[in-house]
Design an enzyme around this catalytic site. Structure first.
Site, PDB file in Angstrom:
ATOM      1  N   ARG A 244       0.854  -1.181   0.000  1.00 11.73           N
ATOM      2  CA  ARG A 244       0.000   0.000   0.000  1.00 11.73           C
ATOM      3  C   ARG A 244       0.892   1.233   0.000  1.00 11.73           C
ATOM      4  O   ARG A 244       2.012   1.202   0.523  1.00 11.73           O
ATOM      5  CB  ARG A 244      -0.865   0.024   1.266  1.00 11.73           C
ATOM      6  CG  ARG A 244      -1.966  -1.003   1.267  1.00 11.73           C
ATOM      7  CD  ARG A 244      -3.097  -0.604   0.316  1.00 11.73           C
ATOM      8  NE  ARG A 244      -4.188  -1.562   0.345  1.00 11.73           N
ATOM      9  CZ  ARG A 244      -4.340  -2.558  -0.536  1.00 11.73           C
ATOM     10  NH1 ARG A 244      -3.481  -2.741  -1.510  1.00 11.73           N
ATOM     11  NH2 ARG A 244      -5.381  -3.368  -0.440  1.00 11.73           N
ATOM     12  N   HIS A 292      -1.684   0.636  -9.943  1.00  7.81           N
ATOM     13  CA  HIS A 292      -2.308  -0.363  -9.060  1.00  7.81           C
ATOM     14  C   HIS A 292      -2.950  -1.511  -9.851  1.00  7.81           C
ATOM     15  O   HIS A 292      -4.136  -1.813  -9.697  1.00  7.81           O
ATOM     16  CB  HIS A 292      -3.344   0.291  -8.133  1.00  7.81           C
ATOM     17  CG  HIS A 292      -3.509  -0.461  -6.854  1.00  7.81           C
ATOM     18  ND1 HIS A 292      -3.671   0.130  -5.625  1.00  7.81           N
ATOM     19  CD2 HIS A 292      -3.497  -1.790  -6.597  1.00  7.81           C
ATOM     20  CE1 HIS A 292      -3.769  -0.789  -4.693  1.00  7.81           C
ATOM     21  NE2 HIS A 292      -3.664  -1.976  -5.270  1.00  7.81           N
TER      22      HIS A 292
HETATM   23  C1  GLV Z   1      -4.927  -5.030  -4.163  1.00  5.52           C
HETATM   24  O1  GLV Z   1      -4.464  -4.012  -3.801  1.00  5.52           O
HETATM   25  C2  GLV Z   1      -5.548  -5.991  -3.279  1.00  5.52           C
HETATM   26  O2  GLV Z   1      -5.845  -5.652  -2.128  1.00  5.52           O
HETATM   27  O3  GLV Z   1      -5.746  -7.128  -3.719  1.00  5.52           O
END
Ligand code: GLV
Length: 331
Positions: A244, A292
């Protein structure tokens, strides 16, 4: 699949014969996912938010993060399924009552894809890839003929040994890298030197050429990617930040990049997403960013995981992927 009216019998889901699932994640709206879920859960009714059941009542909510405008959760809610590996957004969301358990998705496909990302970055390190990208952007022909590290010499430190960290660490070891791995609690993994507890974190990353973060976000892991850790790496190490954004001290990273302590940072998760267009990371020559996309759940794997959670709920069995147990129901 939407719209099947719930009927009742005595059962663990408040007597519902049809399991009513509200899917509030765009990745769960695809036909492949819905078909695989329907195959795994007989007597299923699903709605893809913003569609909802007419009476607003459902048993299971599948989401990665609740949008600001999400309607209040119904009293019938028995389970929240996190549509991703990291449930930090849901765990921190006060709209989810504490008597509702939260489970997270467990998908081998997602773990395998993240392992590919990590191996890609480790191989980029071996090739000194970022130097040549920078040279190319400047139109500079500047080969370095000094002997590079072999896979067996390059050391990769993986932070996090949950199902995803384990898959990545074993993939790196299978590819021939020397792998160290760190977890909050002790773990043994064949072929990998493991470390645990905050007091061993520095030892795990000491002299590492590649540092990979696959930790979940928790109070004790927030800000873990910071100057003291960077100082323990081999000069010019590559950072692979896949957990994160809040794991990363961005100012410390910028300084480490500018000093050459970190040679390249692969970053897939950011404190603010989407990354603001004026953010320095967009144009830093030693940053490789992706929006992401690391380890998207596969439709089949996600559906299997949700079906297994629903089955366990119906059977009263231990919930797979449990990240928050249900507090006693308020009386
Ligand atoms: C991606 O960030 C997840 O939480 O799978």
């Amino acid at each position: 699949m939407a719209g099947a009216p719930p009927t009742c019998r005595n059962g663990l889901l408040g007597g519902a014969e049809v399991v009513r699932v509200l899917l509030a994640d765009p990745l769960a709206h695809g036909e492949d996912f819905c078909a695989a879920l329907a195959a795994g859960v007989p007597d299923l009714a699903t709605w893809c938010w913003p569609d909802e059941p007419v009476n607003g009542s459902y048993d299971v909510l599948a989401a990665w993060q609740l949008p600001d405008a999400f309607p209040p959760l119904p009293d019938s809610l028995a389970l929240v399924f996190c549509f991703g590996a990291g449930a930090d957004h849901l765990l921190a969301d006060p709209r989810i009552p504490s008597h509702v358990p939260i489970v997270r998705l467990i998908d081998g496909g997602q773990a395998a894809e993240l392992a590919d990302y990590v191996c890609h970055a480790a191989f980029a390190f071996l090739l000194d890839d970022q130097k040549y990208r920078i040279d190319q952007a400047r139109g500079v022909w500047a080969p370095v003929f000094a002997r590079r590290r072999t896979r067996a010499e390059a050391r990769v430190a993986v932070l996090g040994l949950g199902p995803i960290g384990m898959t990545a660490a074993t993939a790196l070891a299978a590819a021939g890298f020397r792998v160290h791995a760190w977890s909050r609690t002790p773990r043994q993994v064949k072929g990998i030197e493991t470390f645990s507890g905050l007091e061993r974190l520095g030892d795990c990353v000491d002299g590492a050429d590649v540092l990979v973060n696959l930790l979940p976000l928790a109070p004790e892991t927030a800000g873990i990617l910071a100057a003291p850790l960077f100082a323990r790496l081999a000069p010019g190490a590559y950072l692979v930040s896949l957990g994160r954004g809040k794991h990363l001290d961005e100012a410390a990273l910028r300084e480490a990049l500018d000093m050459g302590q970190i040679g390249c940072a692969f970053i897939d998760a950011f404190a603010e997403e989407p990354l603001p267009s004026t953010h320095w990371m967009w144009s830093h020559p030693r940053i490789r960013l992706t929006p992401h996309i690391g380890g998207l759940p596969t439709p089949e794997g996600a559906a299997r995981s949700l079906a297994a959670a629903i089955d366990a709920l119906q059977q009263g069995a231990p919930l797979p992927g449990l990240v928050r147990t249900a507090a006693p129901t308020p009386s």
